[in-house]
Design a protein around this motif. Structure first.
Motif, mmCIF file in Angstrom:
data_model
loop_
_atom_site.group_PDB
_atom_site.id
_atom_site.type_symbol
_atom_site.label_atom_id
_atom_site.label_comp_id
_atom_site.label_asym_id
_atom_site.label_seq_id
_atom_site.Cartn_x
_atom_site.Cartn_y
_atom_site.Cartn_z
ATOM 1 N N THR A 1 -4.438 -6.102 -13.620
ATOM 2 C CA THR A 1 -4.110 -4.010 -12.735
ATOM 3 C C THR A 1 -5.214 -3.038 -13.534
ATOM 4 O O THR A 1 -5.548 -2.709 -14.567
ATOM 5 C CB THR A 1 -2.844 -3.741 -13.658
ATOM 6 O OG1 THR A 1 -1.720 -4.224 -13.193
ATOM 7 C CG2 THR A 1 -2.254 -2.217 -13.735
ATOM 8 N N TYR B 1 -7.357 3.750 0.650
ATOM 9 C CA TYR B 1 -7.026 2.166 0.218
ATOM 10 C C TYR B 1 -7.786 0.974 0.104
ATOM 11 O O TYR B 1 -7.554 -0.319 -0.256
ATOM 12 C CB TYR B 1 -5.470 2.024 0.886
ATOM 13 C CG TYR B 1 -5.997 1.593 2.357
ATOM 14 C CD1 TYR B 1 -6.645 0.657 2.716
ATOM 15 C CD2 TYR B 1 -6.532 3.080 3.244
ATOM 16 C CE1 TYR B 1 -6.355 0.127 4.371
ATOM 17 C CE2 TYR B 1 -6.532 2.875 4.467
ATOM 18 C CZ TYR B 1 -6.594 1.145 4.832
ATOM 19 O OH TYR B 1 -6.856 0.984 6.414
ATOM 20 N N LEU C 1 -12.528 3.118 -5.001
ATOM 21 C CA LEU C 1 -12.118 3.288 -3.590
ATOM 22 C C LEU C 1 -12.470 4.003 -2.651
ATOM 23 O O LEU C 1 -12.814 5.146 -2.905
ATOM 24 C CB LEU C 1 -10.756 3.491 -3.903
ATOM 25 C CG LEU C 1 -9.197 2.452 -4.853
ATOM 26 C CD1 LEU C 1 -7.565 3.388 -5.364
ATOM 27 C CD2 LEU C 1 -9.221 1.189 -4.505
ATOM 28 N N LEU D 1 1.150 -0.865 0.301
ATOM 29 C CA LEU D 1 -0.056 0.095 -0.074
ATOM 30 C C LEU D 1 1.240 1.299 0.037
ATOM 31 O O LEU D 1 1.976 1.196 1.818
ATOM 32 C CB LEU D 1 -1.196 0.067 1.369
ATOM 33 C CG LEU D 1 -2.016 0.824 1.371
ATOM 34 C CD1 LEU D 1 -2.528 1.022 0.368
ATOM 35 C CD2 LEU D 1 -2.454 1.036 2.423
ATOM 36 N N GLU E 1 -12.381 -2.040 -8.351
ATOM 37 C CA GLU E 1 -11.583 -2.915 -8.237
ATOM 38 C C GLU E 1 -11.895 -4.828 -8.400
ATOM 39 O O GLU E 1 -11.457 -5.252 -8.572
ATOM 40 C CB GLU E 1 -10.348 -2.394 -6.897
ATOM 41 C CG GLU E 1 -10.170 -1.094 -7.167
ATOM 42 C CD GLU E 1 -11.444 -0.220 -6.864
ATOM 43 O OE1 GLU E 1 -11.239 0.856 -7.919
ATOM 44 O OE2 GLU E 1 -12.722 -0.303 -6.371
ATOM 45 N N ASN F 1 -10.474 -2.082 -1.682
ATOM 46 C CA ASN F 1 -11.530 -2.017 -2.780
ATOM 47 C C ASN F 1 -13.084 -1.430 -2.689
ATOM 48 O O ASN F 1 -13.771 -1.664 -2.127
ATOM 49 C CB ASN F 1 -10.857 -3.559 -3.167
ATOM 50 C CG ASN F 1 -9.342 -3.581 -3.490
ATOM 51 O OD1 ASN F 1 -9.218 -2.718 -3.926
ATOM 52 N ND2 ASN F 1 -9.291 -5.333 -4.405
ATOM 53 N N GLY G 1 -5.150 -5.182 -5.910
ATOM 54 C CA GLY G 1 -5.214 -4.512 -5.251
ATOM 55 C C GLY G 1 -4.687 -4.635 -3.443
ATOM 56 O O GLY G 1 -3.974 -5.856 -3.325
ATOM 57 N N VAL H 1 -3.506 -1.773 -8.136
ATOM 58 C CA VAL H 1 -4.796 -0.334 -8.449
ATOM 59 C C VAL H 1 -3.709 0.862 -8.733
ATOM 60 O O VAL H 1 -3.198 0.900 -7.216
ATOM 61 C CB VAL H 1 -5.197 -0.712 -7.423
ATOM 62 C CG1 VAL H 1 -6.466 0.984 -7.591
ATOM 63 C CG2 VAL H 1 -6.285 -1.573 -7.988
ATOM 64 N N THR I 1 -1.832 -1.271 -4.182
ATOM 65 C CA THR I 1 -2.024 -0.286 -4.544
ATOM 66 C C THR I 1 -1.798 1.446 -4.639
ATOM 67 O O THR I 1 -0.264 1.178 -3.169
ATOM 68 C CB THR I 1 -3.671 -0.211 -3.340
ATOM 69 O OG1 THR I 1 -4.653 -0.879 -3.991
ATOM 70 C CG2 THR I 1 -4.448 0.653 -3.641
ATOM 71 N N ASN J 1 -0.227 -8.114 -5.948
ATOM 72 C CA ASN J 1 -0.981 -7.252 -4.800
ATOM 73 C C ASN J 1 -1.307 -5.124 -4.570
ATOM 74 O O ASN J 1 -0.467 -5.119 -2.824
ATOM 75 C CB ASN J 1 -2.085 -8.008 -3.947
ATOM 76 C CG ASN J 1 -2.319 -9.077 -4.380
ATOM 77 O OD1 ASN J 1 -2.250 -10.294 -4.890
ATOM 78 N ND2 ASN J 1 -4.312 -9.000 -4.484
ATOM 79 N N ASP K 1 -12.223 4.267 -10.384
ATOM 80 C CA ASP K 1 -11.587 3.523 -9.466
ATOM 81 C C ASP K 1 -13.451 3.872 -8.073
ATOM 82 O O ASP K 1 -13.779 5.212 -8.392
ATOM 83 C CB ASP K 1 -10.201 3.814 -8.527
ATOM 84 C CG ASP K 1 -10.117 5.489 -7.858
ATOM 85 O OD1 ASP K 1 -11.074 5.672 -6.601
ATOM 86 O OD2 ASP K 1 -10.209 6.297 -8.912
#
Length: 956
Positions: free
Chosen positions: A861, A909, A897, A759, A915, A911, A937, A825, A796, A794, A895
């Motif tokens: 992605t 952050y 998010l 992240l 996502e 999903n 993500g 992401v 973000t 994975n 997105d």
């Protein structure tokens, strides 16, 4: 204020484990994490010298033997009576309670004579006069007896529900412990100053008796059996082995017991016919008399039991006890002249073969006598009078007679037809008997070959013990091959070690906070300089010996602090002298200023052993005055040098390089090199951009090898970059980079590691923020080998453009780097989501944008159109958009998010539907390093949020 004149703000207070950031305004201050320091009363040493000491002139405050303050609100609940005791109001219990009573926190409760909870319901639960009741006790409540005739009895059919907490245990103790001698007309105990586990005090009140309806064997199965408890404690026994007498959790019982006569005795706790439905966990009995804990038949089960300073036997059973116990500490007290066995175990003295036979199952015990301190302690484990038992994972040490003895023919028979025929019901496995016992085996002249019996069973050993603090395993104990008793019986926790406590780390030491006397107040380790109050320890210079930073103290880095002398690229440098820095959970390490930083040299190790509840924190001095939104570059940061390969020599030789910021040499020929382990660790406000080409980052992994374990790591507001990999093969899971002042994740010089669960969140308050990922092979040689080729899954990666931040490009791949990226992401960057530069990088990605045979790939992605541009248009001949769209499961979309409730809107952050609608790649099928995932993500949803709880800033 000089950098060593540190304002101490009680960082070592035990606070709730989830209180990771302080409250107030915007919660921008970094608070002390974790519940790892002992509370008052866990330390050893001086207790005031006068059995309580000066109470500061306030007669309404009583100071206990442990230095703890005792006050009472005097809000006495129904079922108790308010009584004046000096300047305090206590709540008295007396007689028989036939209604439920709750002892609320904040009060001190007095037992007046024999207090019975409920009227006995009989062996079958149907006694006509039976009248059960429940005594509930809130965390932190204190209950005392003034004399040995003050006793608490839980009758058959009734319950005690004493549920303390790790930071707020329930305490049963004596009036003398609470310094109430003058108020109650008692003779004060003699003054004492010394370790709490060597106090002479015992039998200052009567103790606790719990009577249940589980079966006992005094009738030899002739009928439903019951018996009269010693000390006029009532009837117990019956026919319900699953009977419940309530809950006891996080409870201390001190100075109890009453040896009325040789055959009529109250113990610290007596469990009389108690059934397996009773929950017993985290219980300590200190200086109990006659015995610490005695089980009279029944099936009671207990975990995390501590018995210290018992006046006679520590753990005693008889009358057919068939319970279970795990995680048991027994430590005898040289000040108790009658101390006898660690364990004294009978089936039944009046009938060695009476049924049901005593057959407990016990695991992970540490049993320590006091012979080396001049104590009277006799035998570690005495198994006799026909008892059975299955004993696993036990350590016995320091007894003045013997470690182990088995007596009586019925016991021998129960052990098997001979010492080598181990078909019986008495077994001992994975056990270390200490050679420091006067005799390891008790020689009674019996025909039974005790030594053969012991050595013939699995994983047993005799040898020197290496216990620290009398109960914490050392190398000898941890060398015993443990038995995983959870495979045998689901009651037991899975363990792979002998003894009660595997190590002194807070993650292993389950005695921290709630016990009495076991954990001395921590002291600054040798090699550090202690502050005046002894709570801050300063590190400086170069360390060539191992150092452990124990929990409960804070530590300061003064200048450049180096662990070990470089062992060279091949590990054989003549001057090399490696060292290991081990950091316990919850420790805070503070850099004094920008010139203060920590370097781990090649061949040395950092073991930063945080936990989710108590992460290790590297930060600046006075962290409570700092601002998580804006502060950065307040101290130098962390540098780890390893011996894995780098590419600055283009494979011309075994390559090494000099780290920026005078951080030492790195690189070598061992891609599996280990520089230690990093678990649940936060690095905050670090980095020093000395010049444009000479910079310390939040963390620099320089030539670090894949043998290094890194899991749950956060770097917040790091400068120059958050994390930079200079070559090597380091691998990371659960990486959080927030608020980097330049790039968040940077690599160069041929890094070939792996990362999953990443992240990155940029901070609009950092004006120099640049790329989310800036990735190079090597700037001075774009095709130098070994080529940078990490695998990342994975991730973000969030910019801060919507919040007015400076963020530029989400992912910039350049200067010949290769990479495999999956399940990524990217959103909200002010320049572009994705950019690829330099011919060498284009070539690595394939001979053309549609020929995806290269080593630079991106699948599954999502690039969000919240970026100012999705793709960076540099006028290159390489068609970046086509390259991206031609790979599997890639999309460009808006997105969805989301942020946590209460967090700033740009910290999105987690999903959303978009996502989680992207087809993910299960990278575990490609490489076993990776966890199996079915989402793109870093965080699939709020229910699977691995970020919250141990990190800073993201929840604000």
């Amino acid at each position: 204020m000089t950098k060593l004149q540190i304002l101490k703000n009680t960082l070592l207070a035990a606070v709730a484990a989830t209180a990771l950031v302080a409250c107030g305004d915007d919660s921008t201050e970094l608070a002390s994490p974790g519940t790892v320091a002992p509370n008052p009363g866990t330390g050893g040493g001086d207790n005031g010298g006068d059995n309580g000491g000066d109470n500061g002139g306030d007669p309404a405050v009583k100071i206990g033997r442990d230095g703890a303050e005792y006050t009472s609100e005097g809000n006495c609940p129904t079922g108790t009576t308010a009584v004046s005791v000096g300047e305090q109001t206590h709540c008295s219990l007396s007689g028989t309670l036939t209604s439920d009573v709750t002892l609320t926190a904040g009060n001190i409760y007095q037992l007046s004579g024999k207090v019975a909870v409920g009227v006995d319901v009989g062996a079958d639960g149907n006694a006509s006069a039976g009248d059960p009741a429940v005594l509930s006790i809130e965390p932190g409540a204190v209950i005392y007896g003034a004399t040995a005739t003050d006793v608490l009895v839980i009758s058959r059919g009734s319950e005690i529900r004493a549920e303390g907490t790790a930071n707020n245990p329930i305490i049963f103790t004596s009036a003398l412990d609470l310094d109430l001698a003058s108020e109650l007309g008692l003779t004060a105990a003699a003054s004492y100053s010394g370790p709490l586990l060597e106090e002479p005090f015992t039998s200052e009140w009567g103790g606790l008796v719990i009577n249940g309806r589980a079966s006992i064997n005094t009738c030899n199965q002739a009928e439903v059996c019951e018996a009269e408890g010693e000390g006029d404690s009532g009837l117990y026994g019956g026919n319900l082995d699953t009977d419940s007498s309530g809950v006891m959790k996080y409870v201390q019982i001190k100075y109890s017991g009453n040896p009325i006569t040789a055959d009529d005795e109250l113990n610290g706790i007596a469990f009389q016919g108690v059934g397996s439905g009773t929950e017993l966990d985290y219980i300590q009995v200190h200086n109990g008399a006659d015995d610490g804990v005695e089980f009279f038949g029944g099936t009671a089960q207990v975990k995390h039991l501590v018995i210290t300073g018992a006046d006679d036997d520590s753990l005693d059973w008889t009358q057919g006890w068939r319970g279970k116990a795990q995680h048991v500490i027994i430590i005898q007290n040289p000040a108790q002249p009658a101390s006898d066995q660690g364990i004294e175990a009978d089936n039944f003295g009046d009938g060695n073969d009476f049924l049901p036979r005593a057959q407990p199952r016990l695991s992970n015990m540490t049993i320590v006598g006091s012979a080396s301190k001049g104590g009277e302690s006799d035998i570690g484990m005495l198994l006799r009078e026909g008892t059975g038992a299955n004993i696993y994972n036990t350590v016995v040490s320091d007894f003045g007679d013997a470690c182990l003895d088995i007596d009586q023919d019925a016991t021998f028979t129960n052990a098997g037809t001979s010492a080598t025929n181990l078909t019986g019901n008495l077994t001992i496995e994975s056990t270390l008997l200490g050679s420091n016992c006067a005799s390891v085996f008790k020689e009674d002249g019996n025909v039974f070959d005790l030594e053969t019996f012991f050595t013939s069973q699995a994983n047993n050993a005799v040898g020197a013990t290496t216990l620290s603090n009398n109960f914490i395993n050392g190398s000898a104990e941890n060398a015993i091959t443990g038995t995983d008793v959870s495979v045998i019986d689901s009651f037991f926790d899975a363990t792979d070690y002998a003894g009660a406590v595997k190590s002194d780390s807070a993650a292993d030491n389950w005695t921290l906070n709630w016990t009495y006397g076991l954990n001395p107040d921590p002291e600054c380790p040798e090699g550090t300089t202690a502050s005046t109050d002894g709570t801050v320890c300063t590190l400086s210079g170069t360390y060539t010996s191992d150092l452990r930073l124990v929990s409960g103290l804070d530590y300061v880095l003064d200048g450049k602090v180096v662990f070990g002398i470089d062992v060279g690229a091949d590990g054989n440098a003549a001057a090399g002298d490696p060292a290991t820095l081990t950091i316990e959970p919850g420790v805070t390490v503070m850099g004094a200023d920008q010139t203060s930083y920590l370097v781990i040299s090649r061949g040395s190790k950092l073991n930063s052993n945080g936990t989710a509840d108590a992460p290790v924190t590297f930060t600046a001095i006075d962290p409570e005055t700092r601002d998580l939104d804006v502060d950065t570059s307040l101290w130098g940061g962390l540098v780890i040098n390893g011996r894995a390969t780098i590419n600055t020599c283009n494979q011309a030789e075994v390559c090494e390089a000099e780290g920026e910021g005078d951080s030492g040499l790195y690189g070598g020929d061992d891609d599996t090199d280990s520089s230690g382990q990093i678990f649940y660790t936060r690095v905050v406000y670090a980095g020093n951009p000395i010049t444009a080409d000479d910079e310390l980052n939040g963390i620099a992994f320089q030539g670090v090898g894949s043998g290094t374990t890194i899991d749950y790591l956060q770097v917040h507001n790091g400068a120059d970059d958050g994390v930079e990999f200079f070559g090597g093969t380091a691998q990371v899971k659960h990486l959080v980079i927030t608020g980097a002042d330049d790039d968040s994740l940077d690599w160069t010089q041929g890094w070939r590691g792996k990362v999953q669960h990443v992240l990155i969140v940029q901070n609009p308050n950092q004006p120099g923020t640049d790329q989310g990922i800036e990735a190079d092979n090597f700037g001075d040689g774009n095709d130098f080998l070994p080529r940078a080729h990490p695998m990342i899954a994975n991730a973000t990666i969030l910019g801060s453009a919507a919040a007015g931040g400076e963020s530029d490009i989400g992912i910039l791949l350049r200067e010949g780097t290769a990479a495999n990226l999956w399940n990524v992401v990217v959103a909200d960057f002010g320049d572009a989501c994705l950019d690829i530069d330099q011919d060498a990088t284009f070539t690595v990605s394939g001979t053309s944008a549609t020929d995806l045979t290269g080593d630079l790939t991106m699948e599954s992605t999502l690039l969000s159109d919240s970026c100012a541009s999705v793709f960076k248009d540099d006028g290159n001949v390489f068609d970046l958009e086509t390259w991206f769209n031609n790979q599997a499961n890639n999309i460009v979309a808006t997105d969805s998010l989301t942020a946590l409730s209460g967090a700033a809107s740009f910290k999105t952050y987690i999903n959303g539907a978009t996502e989680n609608g992207v087809t993910a790649t299960d990278v575990s099928a490609i490489d076993s390093f990776f966890d199996a995932t079915d989402y793109v993500g870093a965080v699939k949803n709020a229910a699977n949020d691995w970020v919250s709880g141990w990190t800073v800033w993201l929840n604000q």
